[in-house]
Design a protein around this motif. Structure first.
Motif, mmCIF file in Angstrom:
data_model
loop_
_atom_site.group_PDB
_atom_site.id
_atom_site.type_symbol
_atom_site.label_atom_id
_atom_site.label_comp_id
_atom_site.label_asym_id
_atom_site.label_seq_id
_atom_site.Cartn_x
_atom_site.Cartn_y
_atom_site.Cartn_z
ATOM 1 N N LEU A 58 0.819 -1.213 0.000
ATOM 2 C CA LEU A 58 0.000 0.000 0.000
ATOM 3 C C LEU A 58 0.853 1.263 0.000
ATOM 4 N N GLU A 59 2.025 1.159 0.593
ATOM 5 C CA GLU A 59 2.916 2.321 0.706
ATOM 6 C C GLU A 59 3.708 2.578 -0.577
ATOM 7 N N ASP A 60 4.091 1.521 -1.264
ATOM 8 C CA ASP A 60 5.063 1.658 -2.353
ATOM 9 C C ASP A 60 4.549 1.275 -3.739
ATOM 10 N N THR A 61 3.259 0.986 -3.863
ATOM 11 C CA THR A 61 2.698 0.627 -5.170
ATOM 12 C C THR A 61 1.355 1.343 -5.330
ATOM 13 N N PRO A 62 0.796 1.332 -6.528
ATOM 14 C CA PRO A 62 -0.515 1.967 -6.732
ATOM 15 C C PRO A 62 -1.707 1.178 -6.173
ATOM 16 N N VAL A 63 -1.480 -0.022 -5.655
ATOM 17 C CA VAL A 63 -2.560 -0.853 -5.126
ATOM 18 C C VAL A 63 -3.220 -0.147 -3.941
ATOM 19 N N THR A 64 -4.553 -0.130 -3.934
ATOM 20 C CA THR A 64 -5.295 0.471 -2.829
ATOM 21 C C THR A 64 -5.681 -0.596 -1.810
ATOM 22 N N SER A 65 -6.060 -0.146 -0.636
ATOM 23 C CA SER A 65 -6.507 -1.055 0.411
ATOM 24 C C SER A 65 -7.734 -1.843 -0.047
ATOM 25 N N GLU A 66 -8.634 -1.199 -0.761
ATOM 26 C CA GLU A 66 -9.839 -1.871 -1.252
ATOM 27 C C GLU A 66 -9.484 -2.956 -2.266
ATOM 28 N N GLU A 67 -8.575 -2.650 -3.181
ATOM 29 C CA GLU A 67 -8.156 -3.651 -4.171
ATOM 30 C C GLU A 67 -7.482 -4.842 -3.487
ATOM 31 N N LEU A 68 -6.641 -4.529 -2.511
ATOM 32 C CA LEU A 68 -5.943 -5.593 -1.796
ATOM 33 C C LEU A 68 -6.938 -6.474 -1.049
ATOM 34 N N LEU A 69 -7.899 -5.872 -0.385
ATOM 35 C CA LEU A 69 -8.898 -6.663 0.344
ATOM 36 C C LEU A 69 -9.712 -7.535 -0.613
ATOM 37 N N ARG A 70 -10.105 -6.993 -1.767
ATOM 38 C CA ARG A 70 -10.841 -7.802 -2.746
ATOM 39 C C ARG A 70 -10.016 -9.025 -3.154
ATOM 40 N N PHE A 71 -8.733 -8.797 -3.416
ATOM 41 C CA PHE A 71 -7.861 -9.925 -3.762
ATOM 42 C C PHE A 71 -7.795 -10.937 -2.615
#
Length: 186
Positions: A58-71
């Motif tokens: 979340l800190e070093d890439t464009p991935v958002t918390s929402e996208e990460l949780l969906r994954f």
């Protein structure tokens, strides 16, 4: 490696694609993998190990918390996904230069230290592993910045003593040893 962890590793690898470590030409993922390996000596919980692999996403890439949780919901039970995202959020710096451009580094680090005081013991354990992995590399590669980094780590560790006691002791010793090494360097 357990299947969910392999899938998390693949996701993190894709998120960090093209990134390298600051002081070496190694691909960035060597660091989160080492952090996970350190954590695995003290805890074999899938959410903890997954969060170790994802701690910088979340800190070093464009991935958002929402996208990460969906994954995460696609590769692990809902409770594990929620635990993992909570740990990753705990480990993601809130007081960044981008968010607080008028604050100097000292002020941002003080606020971050206060925030980290309240994170879960599992997140603190992952942070210990992160500090342990970074300390030697930064000490060896950047002796000008290392004293500042190591002193910040020492203060952070004082604020977050709730993680795994054995790893806490190890990382405190490593930070102290790295600080002791510095005066002997040219």
């Amino acid at each position: 490696m357990q299947e969910p962890l392999q899938q998390v590793l693949d996701f993190a690898e894709a998120a960090h694609a093209g990134q390298t470590r600051k002081y070496t030409p190694e691909r960035y993922m060597v660091h989160p993998i080492r952090v996970m390996e350190i954590c695995s000596r003290y805890n074999n919980s899938v959410p903890v190990l997954a969060a170790a692999l994802l701690h910088d996403v979340l800190e070093d890439t464009p991935v958002t918390s929402e996208e990460l949780l969906r994954f995460l919901h696609t590769v692990m039970p809902p409770e594990d996904a929620e635990t993992t995202i909570a740990l990753v959020n705990d480990l993601t710096d809130e007081y960044t230069k981008e968010r607080y451009p008028n604050w100097n580094r000292k002020k941002r680090k003080e606020e971050e230290r206060e925030r980290m005081r309240r994170i879960s013991p599992y997140a603190q354990t992952i942070k210990y592993a992160d500090i342990l992995d970074n300390s030697h590399e930064i000490t060896a590669a950047d002796p000008q910045f290392a004293p500042r980094f190591l002193k910040e780590c020492r203060m952070l560790l004082q604020a977050m003593p709730l993680g795994h006691a054995g790893l806490y002791h190890t990382v405190k010793e490593r930070v102290h040893e790295c600080l002791q090494e510095l005066p002997r360097r040219g």
